[in-house]
Design an enzyme around this catalytic site. Sequence first.
Site, mmCIF file in Angstrom:
data_model
loop_
_atom_site.group_PDB
_atom_site.id
_atom_site.type_symbol
_atom_site.label_atom_id
_atom_site.label_comp_id
_atom_site.label_asym_id
_atom_site.label_seq_id
_atom_site.Cartn_x
_atom_site.Cartn_y
_atom_site.Cartn_z
ATOM 1 N N LYS A 149 0.829 -1.203 0.000
ATOM 2 C CA LYS A 149 0.000 0.000 0.000
ATOM 3 C C LYS A 149 0.865 1.255 0.000
ATOM 4 O O LYS A 149 2.037 1.218 0.364
ATOM 5 C CB LYS A 149 -0.855 0.037 1.281
ATOM 6 C CG LYS A 149 -1.960 -0.974 1.352
ATOM 7 C CD LYS A 149 -2.710 -0.838 2.685
ATOM 8 C CE LYS A 149 -3.812 -1.873 2.802
ATOM 9 N NZ LYS A 149 -4.897 -1.695 1.824
ATOM 10 N N ASP A 184 -2.848 -7.580 -1.581
ATOM 11 C CA ASP A 184 -3.567 -6.658 -0.704
ATOM 12 C C ASP A 184 -5.055 -7.042 -0.596
ATOM 13 O O ASP A 184 -5.774 -6.485 0.225
ATOM 14 C CB ASP A 184 -3.406 -5.228 -1.234
ATOM 15 C CG ASP A 184 -3.764 -4.182 -0.204
ATOM 16 O OD1 ASP A 184 -3.924 -4.535 0.986
ATOM 17 O OD2 ASP A 184 -3.885 -3.000 -0.587
ATOM 18 N N ARG A 215 -10.281 -11.425 2.049
ATOM 19 C CA ARG A 215 -11.125 -12.478 1.456
ATOM 20 C C ARG A 215 -10.380 -13.817 1.452
ATOM 21 O O ARG A 215 -10.999 -14.872 1.501
ATOM 22 C CB ARG A 215 -11.576 -12.051 0.054
ATOM 23 C CG ARG A 215 -10.470 -11.921 -0.941
ATOM 24 C CD ARG A 215 -10.841 -11.076 -2.149
ATOM 25 N NE ARG A 215 -10.836 -9.642 -1.843
ATOM 26 C CZ ARG A 215 -11.115 -8.688 -2.715
ATOM 27 N NH1 ARG A 215 -11.444 -8.996 -3.961
ATOM 28 N NH2 ARG A 215 -11.084 -7.420 -2.364
HETATM 29 N N1 BES Z 1 -8.088 -3.787 4.550
HETATM 30 C C1 BES Z 1 -8.245 -3.379 3.217
HETATM 31 C C2 BES Z 1 -9.553 -2.642 2.975
HETATM 32 C C3 BES Z 1 -9.725 -1.308 3.651
HETATM 33 C C4 BES Z 1 -9.403 -0.145 3.002
HETATM 34 C C5 BES Z 1 -10.277 -1.234 4.905
HETATM 35 C C6 BES Z 1 -9.600 1.066 3.608
HETATM 36 C C7 BES Z 1 -10.465 -0.031 5.531
HETATM 37 C C8 BES Z 1 -10.131 1.111 4.881
HETATM 38 C C9 BES Z 1 -8.227 -4.587 2.278
HETATM 39 O O1 BES Z 1 -7.452 -5.652 2.681
HETATM 40 C C10 BES Z 1 -7.681 -4.119 0.991
HETATM 41 O O2 BES Z 1 -6.533 -3.752 0.948
HETATM 42 N N2 BES Z 1 -8.496 -4.157 -0.050
HETATM 43 C C11 BES Z 1 -8.084 -3.742 -1.345
HETATM 44 C C12 BES Z 1 -8.576 -4.748 -2.346
HETATM 45 C C13 BES Z 1 -8.041 -4.561 -3.722
HETATM 46 C C14 BES Z 1 -6.565 -4.853 -3.766
HETATM 47 C C15 BES Z 1 -8.783 -5.473 -4.659
HETATM 48 C C16 BES Z 1 -8.697 -2.375 -1.608
HETATM 49 O O3 BES Z 1 -9.821 -2.152 -1.193
HETATM 50 O O4 BES Z 1 -8.018 -1.545 -2.207
HETATM 51 ZN ZN ZN Z 2 -7.135 -5.787 4.698
HETATM 52 MN MN MN Z 3 -5.459 -5.425 2.018
#
Ligand code: BES
Ligand code: ZN
Ligand code: MN
Length: 505
Positions: free
Chosen positions: A279, A349, A353
């Site tokens: 990230k 990331d 899931r």
């Molecule tokens: N933990 C994050 C989602 C998240 C983002 C929670 C902001 C709270 C605030 C999750 O694991 C994640 O990184 N999701 C990605 C998925 C993508 C790579 C398909 C996302 O939402 O960008």
């Molecule tokens: Zn996450």
């Molecule tokens: Mn993530």
Amino acid sequence: MDLRVQQASVTDIDTPLLVVNVFEGASQPRGDTAAVDTALGGQISRLIADGEISGEPATVTVIHNSGNGLKARRVAVVGLGKEAELEVENVRVAAALAARKAHELKLESFATVVYGAAANGLSVEDAARAMMESSILALYRYEQFKEATRSKHEVKSLTVINAESNQQQLDGVAELARITCDAVMKVRDLSVGPANFVTPTYLSEQARAVADQYGLEITVWGKDELRAHGMNAILAVNQGSVQPPAFVVLRYKAAGTAAKTLAVVGKGITFDSGGISIKHADGMEYMRHDMTGAATVIGFVQLAAAGKLAVNVLGVFAATENLPSGSAYKPGDVFKAYNGKTMEIVNTDAEGRVILSDSLAYAAEQKPDAIVDFATLTGACQIALGDHATGLMSNNQALADRLLAAGEKSGDRCWQLPLWKVYGEQIKTAMADVRNTGGRRAGAITAGLFLKEFVGDVPWVHLDIAGTAYADGDQTYVAPYNPKPGATGVGVRLLWHFCQAWKDA
Ligand code: BES
Ligand code: ZN
Ligand code: MN
């Protein structure tokens, strides 16, 4: 903060601060507020006439009492908005602001009338409960790691004045509010706790503490057991971390044998760096909250046990960090989950899931009557719904409707997104049964569809709490019961209300 219910007349109660209410647009105070107004020589009516007290939502006016018709030293008049439009949420906001006012004035205690009841069909019990919970939650603090700057003042007690004669009911409501807030605040503590402190092992110990306290059955699996049981998806995400993973199953059994069983499954990523698909640095500290789903499982099981819920609860969560390293899982890797389905990792990331796949498959195998999962799953859901609604997806509309209704009742509101089959095209791959991302479009939905692969035909609701697990920015006037640092404890009250309606259905 101590909570007590006392049968008394408003003018007789000896308190440093007495909270009463007015509706927007009312030219005269009514009921208890009218009695207080009279005792104050008409000060409240005059302030209304002068426009200083408007009754608008999220307003508080403090008046000092210098006469002797009233025992209270001060009166706070909170606004509830227009009577015909009253929602229980206005009561929550008013109660939270009143509690914050008591704290700001550095009072040891304060008292309040029950307000909002009878307007717009709100019952005394529901109004009282909303007020009690909101007052306690508004005064929540997280100061474990503060030393020099810890706040010195604490409001020690709240007296709710019972003007009617339902002392027993209101005592019961107070007890329920107390144990509910204990559970919500446990979720907050865990959610906001820094990741060097709230590790997977720490989460499993917290679950064990709840099990020990209430005599519940608990199973905790580490790496070896995960390997032996084929939970390769959890292990995949854990590969990059030196912290061992934990897979926890907590079982609360209701009295009797006829009770339904609800499986509650949570995402327990104690820190989400994104892994190899790392990230951006901005805001990455918030990824300490990424285990809020697991915290919700612990908090809700605690509430079920403390409140002797008439539903069996099977609490399940997997906990691990998601970090990059030489041993981390990689884009392009393929893993087989607990139910035998294979997944291609496209983005490390999208790890929530991945660990949920094994957890949901395990929960489904136990054949519960329903599964509800909580996960801070997608930025897409946070962007779509913001702070005020949890994203809801389901394979069973009747169950979805029940959670939507419980959301309205509890204040943990949910909003449904479709799991139409056509979106499933986005998570198809030539490499495996499913892939772990479906691109940016409809990101919350494709995540939901990925999860759906692992629940079999058990009725299931997925709740994406990425936007609602913690409150962003200043919530003083919109959600004053969610103080900084912002973890909300969303979901605990939702499930309680859901179970109350579902248990005999
Ligand atoms: N933990 C994050 C989602 C998240 C983002 C929670 C902001 C709270 C605030 C999750 O694991 C994640 O990184 N999701 C990605 C998925 C993508 C790579 C398909 C996302 O939402 O960008
Ligand atoms: Zn996450
Ligand atoms: Mn993530």
